[in-house]
Structures are given as C-alpha cells and as structure tokens.
Design a protein around this motif. Structure first.
Motif, PDB file in Angstrom:
ATOM      1  N   SER A 155       0.843  -1.192   0.000  1.00  0.00           N
ATOM      2  CA  SER A 155       0.000   0.000   0.000  1.00  0.00           C
ATOM      3  C   SER A 155       0.877   1.240   0.000  1.00  0.00           C
ATOM      4  CB  SER A 155      -0.914   0.006   1.228  1.00  0.00           C
ATOM      5  OG  SER A 155      -1.771  -1.110   1.208  1.00  0.00           O
ATOM      6  N   TYR A 210       1.040   5.419   0.600  1.00  0.00           N
ATOM      7  CA  TYR A 210       0.358   6.476   1.336  1.00  0.00           C
ATOM      8  C   TYR A 210       1.015   7.827   1.080  1.00  0.00           C
ATOM      9  CZ  TYR A 210      -1.893   2.803   4.053  1.00  0.00           C
ATOM     10  OH  TYR A 210      -2.634   1.710   4.439  1.00  0.00           O
ATOM     11  N   SER A 211       0.187   8.856   1.093  1.00  0.00           N
ATOM     12  CA  SER A 211       0.643  10.244   1.127  1.00  0.00           C
ATOM     13  C   SER A 211       0.133  10.791   2.452  1.00  0.00           C
ATOM     14  CB  SER A 211       0.075  11.027  -0.047  1.00  0.00           C
ATOM     15  OG  SER A 211       0.436  12.392   0.060  1.00  0.00           O
ATOM     16  N   GLY A 212       1.024  10.857   3.425  1.00  0.00           N
ATOM     17  CA  GLY A 212       0.586  11.188   4.783  1.00  0.00           C
ATOM     18  C   GLY A 212      -0.223  10.034   5.329  1.00  0.00           C
ATOM     19  N   GLU A 213      -1.476  10.282   5.688  1.00  0.00           N
ATOM     20  CA  GLU A 213      -2.374   9.238   6.191  1.00  0.00           C
ATOM     21  C   GLU A 213      -3.297   8.688   5.108  1.00  0.00           C
ATOM     22  OE1 GLU A 213      -2.553   7.990   9.418  1.00  0.00           O
ATOM     23  OE2 GLU A 213      -0.686   9.095   9.697  1.00  0.00           O
ATOM     24  N   GLN A 214      -3.267   9.299   3.909  1.00  0.00           N
ATOM     25  CA  GLN A 214      -4.204   8.922   2.857  1.00  0.00           C
ATOM     26  C   GLN A 214      -3.641   7.820   1.970  1.00  0.00           C
ATOM     27  OE1 GLN A 214      -5.418  12.161   0.362  1.00  0.00           O
ATOM     28  NE2 GLN A 214      -6.878  10.917  -0.774  1.00  0.00           N
ATOM     29  N   LEU A 215      -4.418   6.766   1.750  1.00  0.00           N
ATOM     30  CA  LEU A 215      -4.065   5.689   0.839  1.00  0.00           C
ATOM     31  C   LEU A 215      -4.216   6.199  -0.583  1.00  0.00           C
ATOM     32  CD1 LEU A 215      -3.403   2.651   0.413  1.00  0.00           C
ATOM     33  CD2 LEU A 215      -5.875   2.254   0.393  1.00  0.00           C
ATOM     34  N   THR A 231       4.958   6.692   0.745  1.00  0.00           N
ATOM     35  CA  THR A 231       5.348   5.789   1.820  1.00  0.00           C
ATOM     36  C   THR A 231       4.711   4.428   1.593  1.00  0.00           C
ATOM     37  OG1 THR A 231       5.424   7.675   3.335  1.00  0.00           O
ATOM     38  CG2 THR A 231       5.345   5.475   4.318  1.00  0.00           C
ATOM     39  N   LYS A 263       3.749   0.533   2.732  1.00  0.00           N
ATOM     40  CA  LYS A 263       3.491  -0.383   3.838  1.00  0.00           C
ATOM     41  C   LYS A 263       3.169  -1.735   3.221  1.00  0.00           C
ATOM     42  CE  LYS A 263       1.873   3.041   7.129  1.00  0.00           C
ATOM     43  NZ  LYS A 263       0.792   3.465   8.018  1.00  0.00           N
TER      44      LYS A 263
END
Length: 77
Positions: free
Chosen positions: A41, A43-48, A69, A71
């Motif tokens: 997955s 992410y840009s910050g907390e957004q998928l 980022t 995960k």
C-alpha cells in the motif's frame, strides 16, 4: 511454488525501485502456514493513494499512484 516466489521477488524488486527516494523500510517476513496475498500500500501522509498486490493463485494487479510511503501487508488467502 517457484512461480509464486518469482512473482513475489519481482513485486518486491519493483517496489524497491519505485521507493528509491524514500527512507529504507524493513519488509516483514510473511506469516508461516500457507498461501498469502502480498499487498503493498502506498500512502501520502495518512491517505491511501495506491496499491499493488500478488499471490493467492491470482494475477497481480495495481491501482492508483505507486509512489509515497510504502506499507507491506500479508493477508491469508
């Protein structure tokens, strides 16, 4: 079994190439005991913002933006 390992290795290598500008992250080993779906997955910050997956005797797939980022998740089939 060798094909699944090859697909897994290719997905992980491609993920490592796309994440060249991000800090290094340890990829956890898959849980023991059977077939798993590998899901990476992004992410840009907390957004998928995107995902890439392979395994469970299904063709690999992806959607969204494959940058940011990473995960890694292993989900039992």
């Amino acid at each position: 079994m060798h094909i699944r390992r090859g697909v897994l290795a290719a997905v992980l290598a491609a993920g490592a190439l796309t994440a060249g500008s991000t800090p290094a992250h340890a990829i956890p080993p898959p849980p023991p005991g059977g077939d798993n779906l590998l899901v990476i997955s992004y992410y840009s910050g907390e957004q998928l913002i995107g995902q890439r997956w392979s395994g469970c005797s299904q063709p690999p797939g992806e959607w969204g933006t494959l940058e940011g980022t990473m995960k890694v998740f292993f989900t039992p089939c």
